[in-house]
Each structure stands twice: as structure tokens, then as C-alpha cells.
Motif scaffolding. Structure first.
Motif, PDB file in Angstrom:
ATOM      1  N   ASP A 198       0.822  -1.212   0.000  1.00 46.56           N
ATOM      2  CA  ASP A 198       0.000   0.000   0.000  1.00 46.56           C
ATOM      3  C   ASP A 198       0.856   1.262   0.000  1.00 46.56           C
ATOM      4  OD1 ASP A 198      -2.301  -1.553   0.081  1.00 46.56           O
ATOM      5  OD2 ASP A 198      -2.389  -1.551   2.264  1.00 46.56           O
ATOM      6  N   ILE A 199       1.949   1.243   0.747  1.00 51.71           N
ATOM      7  CA  ILE A 199       2.850   2.408   0.809  1.00 51.71           C
ATOM      8  C   ILE A 199       3.445   2.673  -0.571  1.00 51.71           C
ATOM      9  CG2 ILE A 199       5.066   3.233   1.704  1.00 51.71           C
ATOM     10  CD1 ILE A 199       4.379   1.686   4.309  1.00 51.71           C
ATOM     11  N   GLN A 200       3.952   1.631  -1.207  1.00 56.76           N
ATOM     12  CA  GLN A 200       4.589   1.808  -2.510  1.00 56.76           C
ATOM     13  C   GLN A 200       3.580   2.220  -3.577  1.00 56.76           C
ATOM     14  OE1 GLN A 200       7.692   1.932  -2.813  1.00 56.76           O
ATOM     15  NE2 GLN A 200       8.755   0.495  -1.469  1.00 56.76           N
ATOM     16  N   VAL A 201       2.389   1.644  -3.544  1.00 59.63           N
ATOM     17  CA  VAL A 201       1.349   2.016  -4.516  1.00 59.63           C
ATOM     18  C   VAL A 201       0.955   3.474  -4.325  1.00 59.63           C
ATOM     19  CG1 VAL A 201      -1.054   1.644  -5.200  1.00 59.63           C
ATOM     20  CG2 VAL A 201       0.451  -0.321  -4.831  1.00 59.63           C
ATOM     21  N   SER A 202       0.791   3.892  -3.068  1.00 62.81           N
ATOM     22  CA  SER A 202       0.416   5.278  -2.780  1.00 62.81           C
ATOM     23  C   SER A 202       1.477   6.251  -3.282  1.00 62.81           C
ATOM     24  CB  SER A 202       0.201   5.459  -1.277  1.00 62.81           C
ATOM     25  OG  SER A 202      -0.062   6.818  -0.960  1.00 62.81           O
ATOM     26  N   HIS A 203       2.740   5.898  -3.055  1.00 58.01           N
ATOM     27  CA  HIS A 203       3.852   6.746  -3.500  1.00 58.01           C
ATOM     28  C   HIS A 203       3.879   6.840  -5.022  1.00 58.01           C
ATOM     29  CE1 HIS A 203       6.580   8.779  -0.916  1.00 58.01           C
ATOM     30  NE2 HIS A 203       7.665   8.441  -1.585  1.00 58.01           N
ATOM     31  N   LEU A 204       3.725   5.700  -5.689  1.00 59.33           N
ATOM     32  CA  LEU A 204       3.727   5.675  -7.146  1.00 59.33           C
ATOM     33  C   LEU A 204       2.545   6.464  -7.698  1.00 59.33           C
ATOM     34  CD1 LEU A 204       4.772   4.637  -9.875  1.00 59.33           C
ATOM     35  CD2 LEU A 204       3.475   2.526  -9.474  1.00 59.33           C
ATOM     36  N   ARG A 205       1.400   6.292  -7.106  1.00 55.88           N
ATOM     37  CA  ARG A 205       0.199   7.001  -7.550  1.00 55.88           C
ATOM     38  C   ARG A 205       0.392   8.516  -7.469  1.00 55.88           C
ATOM     39  NH1 ARG A 205      -4.241   5.038  -4.100  1.00 55.88           N
ATOM     40  NH2 ARG A 205      -4.996   3.638  -5.729  1.00 55.88           N
ATOM     41  N   ASP A 206       0.963   8.984  -6.366  1.00 56.76           N
ATOM     42  CA  ASP A 206       1.190  10.424  -6.192  1.00 56.76           C
ATOM     43  C   ASP A 206       2.127  10.967  -7.266  1.00 56.76           C
ATOM     44  OD1 ASP A 206      -0.443  10.466  -3.987  1.00 56.76           O
ATOM     45  OD2 ASP A 206       1.184  10.405  -2.524  1.00 56.76           O
ATOM     46  N   LYS A 210       1.247  13.780 -10.431  1.00 53.76           N
ATOM     47  CA  LYS A 210       1.860  15.109 -10.284  1.00 53.76           C
ATOM     48  C   LYS A 210       1.674  15.958 -11.530  1.00 53.76           C
ATOM     49  CE  LYS A 210       6.198  17.437  -9.129  1.00 53.76           C
ATOM     50  NZ  LYS A 210       7.628  17.251  -8.739  1.00 53.76           N
ATOM     51  N   TYR A 211       1.867  15.354 -12.719  1.00 50.66           N
ATOM     52  CA  TYR A 211       1.783  16.116 -13.965  1.00 50.66           C
ATOM     53  C   TYR A 211       0.503  15.817 -14.750  1.00 50.66           C
ATOM     54  CZ  TYR A 211       6.675  17.007 -12.926  1.00 50.66           C
ATOM     55  OH  TYR A 211       7.846  17.386 -12.310  1.00 50.66           O
ATOM     56  N   ALA A 212      -0.340  14.951 -14.198  1.00 49.51           N
ATOM     57  CA  ALA A 212      -1.645  14.688 -14.815  1.00 49.51           C
ATOM     58  C   ALA A 212      -2.649  14.441 -13.692  1.00 49.51           C
ATOM     59  CB  ALA A 212      -1.560  13.489 -15.759  1.00 49.51           C
ATOM     60  N   PRO A 213      -2.944  15.478 -12.901  1.00 44.08           N
ATOM     61  CA  PRO A 213      -3.766  15.306 -11.706  1.00 44.08           C
ATOM     62  C   PRO A 213      -5.184  14.827 -11.980  1.00 44.08           C
ATOM     63  CG  PRO A 213      -3.421  17.632 -12.194  1.00 44.08           C
ATOM     64  CD  PRO A 213      -2.498  16.874 -13.081  1.00 44.08           C
ATOM     65  N   GLU A 214      -5.650  15.027 -13.218  1.00 40.04           N
ATOM     66  CA  GLU A 214      -7.013  14.612 -13.541  1.00 40.04           C
ATOM     67  C   GLU A 214      -7.117  13.109 -13.798  1.00 40.04           C
ATOM     68  OE1 GLU A 214      -4.860  15.007 -17.307  1.00 40.04           O
ATOM     69  OE2 GLU A 214      -4.974  16.213 -15.463  1.00 40.04           O
ATOM     70  N   ARG A 215      -5.968  12.441 -13.965  1.00 32.01           N
ATOM     71  CA  ARG A 215      -5.984  11.030 -14.285  1.00 32.01           C
ATOM     72  C   ARG A 215      -5.931  10.167 -13.035  1.00 32.01           C
ATOM     73  NH1 ARG A 215      -4.857   9.091 -19.346  1.00 32.01           N
ATOM     74  NH2 ARG A 215      -5.517   7.191 -18.293  1.00 32.01           N
ATOM     75  N   ASN A 216      -6.750   9.137 -13.016  1.00 32.82           N
ATOM     76  CA  ASN A 216      -6.720   8.155 -11.933  1.00 32.82           C
ATOM     77  C   ASN A 216      -6.008   6.918 -12.463  1.00 32.82           C
ATOM     78  OD1 ASN A 216      -7.172   6.790  -9.558  1.00 32.82           O
ATOM     79  ND2 ASN A 216      -9.270   6.212 -10.078  1.00 32.82           N
ATOM     80  N   TRP A 217      -4.669   6.981 -12.442  1.00 33.91           N
ATOM     81  CA  TRP A 217      -3.885   5.915 -13.056  1.00 33.91           C
ATOM     82  C   TRP A 217      -4.083   4.574 -12.356  1.00 33.91           C
ATOM     83  CZ3 TRP A 217      -1.757   7.167 -17.526  1.00 33.91           C
ATOM     84  CH2 TRP A 217      -1.402   8.493 -17.770  1.00 33.91           C
ATOM     85  N   GLN A 227      -6.189  -1.692  -9.740  1.00 35.50           N
ATOM     86  CA  GLN A 227      -6.368  -1.857 -11.165  1.00 35.50           C
ATOM     87  C   GLN A 227      -5.705  -0.665 -11.869  1.00 35.50           C
ATOM     88  OE1 GLN A 227     -10.453  -1.570 -12.519  1.00 35.50           O
ATOM     89  NE2 GLN A 227     -10.135  -3.146 -14.076  1.00 35.50           N
ATOM     90  N   PHE A 228      -4.894  -0.963 -12.869  1.00 38.54           N
ATOM     91  CA  PHE A 228      -4.160   0.088 -13.579  1.00 38.54           C
ATOM     92  C   PHE A 228      -4.735   0.308 -14.969  1.00 38.54           C
ATOM     93  CE2 PHE A 228      -0.880   1.665 -16.402  1.00 38.54           C
ATOM     94  CZ  PHE A 228      -0.340   2.711 -15.663  1.00 38.54           C
ATOM     95  N   GLY A 229      -4.799   1.576 -15.364  1.00 41.15           N
ATOM     96  CA  GLY A 229      -5.171   1.911 -16.743  1.00 41.15           C
ATOM     97  C   GLY A 229      -6.651   2.004 -16.999  1.00 41.15           C
ATOM     98  N   MET A 230      -7.451   2.065 -15.922  1.00 38.61           N
ATOM     99  CA  MET A 230      -8.902   2.226 -16.075  1.00 38.61           C
ATOM    100  C   MET A 230      -9.326   3.505 -15.375  1.00 38.61           C
ATOM    101  SD  MET A 230     -10.243  -0.371 -17.769  1.00 38.61           S
ATOM    102  CE  MET A 230     -11.948  -0.511 -17.239  1.00 38.61           C
ATOM    103  N   GLU A 231     -10.097   4.333 -16.072  1.00 35.59           N
ATOM    104  CA  GLU A 231     -10.600   5.550 -15.441  1.00 35.59           C
ATOM    105  C   GLU A 231     -11.762   5.216 -14.514  1.00 35.59           C
ATOM    106  OE1 GLU A 231      -9.622   8.532 -15.211  1.00 35.59           O
ATOM    107  OE2 GLU A 231      -7.981   8.458 -16.635  1.00 35.59           O
TER     108      GLU A 231
END
Length: 231
Positions: A198-206, A210-217, A227-231
Motif C-alpha cells: 500500500d505504501i509503494q502504490v500510494s507513493h507511485l500514484r502520487d 503530479k503532472y496529470a492530476p485529472e488522471r486516476n492511473w 487496477q491500472f489503466g482504467m478511469e
């Protein structure tokens, strides 16, 4: 020959670790404080395969060593050694880019197994260039050069964050459980503390946002995982 740096100020622990590493055909280097460890890391960076780093060191702490490694882009895999009471420091260590942790007291056999797992993961990440360039909207990953950009802005990822991102993109749109991430990215069984994931995922997500705040990667799927790559 595999080369591992052991950083611990307790002679008994350092001797135990170096003995067991030598028995496995691993060449150990040793340091008893953070400043000495950092000098060795800087000098031997291209030759070191892994670092065993105690957090409680005289002078420069293990956390300070990790900070300096991050600043200087020294990406040798790190396994931090902590006491069970050092949960906060352990979490900070993972956030600063450590690949794994081992709590004292520990089994020397477990330490060697963790080292081998970390080295295998690092080699696999380096060699796995079957898809040299991955592009998903603003996200680009150059797997040959280990460069990740979002909206043309380069991201500074730790080795573990980079491995985690690669696993996500190669399993795009699949729901991945914490157990799957631990087994395939950390190569350890599910009894390891899942908060590490969870820590690593949270860090990666942030960093991705940073440069695409509207995206929920990276989407959290409650009760299942990520899940990655789904809005």
C-alpha cells in the motif's frame, strides 16, 4: 560474484551476516556507520548487488543514507534491518525507496533468501526489454533506458516503484490483489506485511498524478486490490 554491503554497528550481527553470506558464495563488504556506508556505496555503486542497511546507526542514520541515495540517484537495491518497535522508521524507509525489510531478530537463512529475491527482481527488471516503449496517453515508459515520463515530464522513481509500475502496465486493466503484487513484484509470500504494498502504490500514484492530476492511473478496487489503466 555477487557483492553485498552489510551496514550494522553491532559486531555480532555484522559477523553473523558476513559469515552466512560467504557460505553462500557472496562477497560481503561491511560498514559500521552511515557515513562510511555512503562512501562505499558511492565508490562501489556499479559493483554492488544489494545493501543490508540497519536504520539505527551512529552519526548518519540509515534513513539519512537512503535520502542521500535518492538525491544522488544511487539505485542499488536496499533491504532495511529494523527492530520490531521501529515501525514508523520502517515505513519511512520504504517510502525512501528501500526494496524490502527484515525485522530483528532474524534468521540468517531468511536474510540470504531475501537478498537473492531482491537481486533476481532487479536483474529481471533490467533484462526485461521485450517492449522497449510503453505509451498510455500522457504516460511513456522507455524500458531500455528506464525513463518514465508523464506529459513529457520525467518522473524520479525508486527501483521498487519502477518495478511496480512495469508490473501494472504489463497487466493493464486487470484487478491485481496485494498477494499478487507481493508474489510477483516482491517475490515473497502473502504473510509479509501488506502495508508495504500500500505504501509503494500510494507513493507511485502520487508521482504519476503530479503532472496529470485529472488522471486516476491506479484505481483501488475495494476488497480486491488495485487496477491500472482504467478511469
Amino acid at each position: 560474484m555477487t557483492k553485498v554491503l552489510v551496514v550494522d554497528d553491532e559486531p555480532a550481527i555484522s559477523t553473523l551476516l558476513t559469515y552466512n553470506l560467504e557460505q553462500q558464495g557472496i562477497e560481503p563488504l561491511t560498514a559500521t556507520d552511515g557515513a562510511s556506508a555512503l562512501k562505499i556505496i558511492q565508490a562501489e555503486h556499479d559493483q554492488l548487488d544489494c545493501i543490508l542497511l540497519d536504520l539505527m546507526l551512529p552519526g548518519m542514520s540509515g534513513l539519512d543514507v537512503l535520502k542521500q541515495m535518492q538525491i544522488q540517484a544511487l539505485d542499488t537495491p536496499v533491504i532495511i534491518i529494523t527492530a520490531k518497535s521501529q515501525e514508523v522508521d520502517r515505513i519511512l524507509g520504504l517510502e525512501l525507496g528501500a526494496d524490502d525489510y527484515i525485522s530483528k531478530p532474524f534468521s540468517p537463512r531468511e536474510v540470504v533468501a531475501r537478498i537473492n529475491a531482491v537481486i533476481r527482481r532487479n536483474q529481471k527488471a533490467t533484462q526485461n526489454n521485450s517492449q522497449a516503449l510503453f505509451v498510455l496517453d500522457e504516460l511513456k515508459i522507455n524500458r531500455e533506458q528506464h525513463i518514465v515520463t508523464v506529459a513529457e515530464h520525467p518522473l524520479s522513481l525508486t527501483p521498487k516503484e519502477y518495478e511496480l509500475l512495469l508490473y501494472f502496465v504489463t497487466n493493464k486493466q486487470q484487478v491485481l490483489s496485494r498477494q499478487q503484487l507481493m508474489e510477483h513484484v516482491w517475490e515473497v509470500q502473502a504473510d509479509v506485511d501488506s502495508r508495504m504494498v500500500d505504501i509503494q502504490v500510494s507513493h507511485l500514484r502520487d508521482k504519476l498524478k503530479k503532472y496529470a492530476p485529472e488522471r486516476n492511473w491506479i484505481k483501488t478496487v475495494r476488497g480486491f486490490g488495485y487496477q491500472f489503466g482504467m478511469e
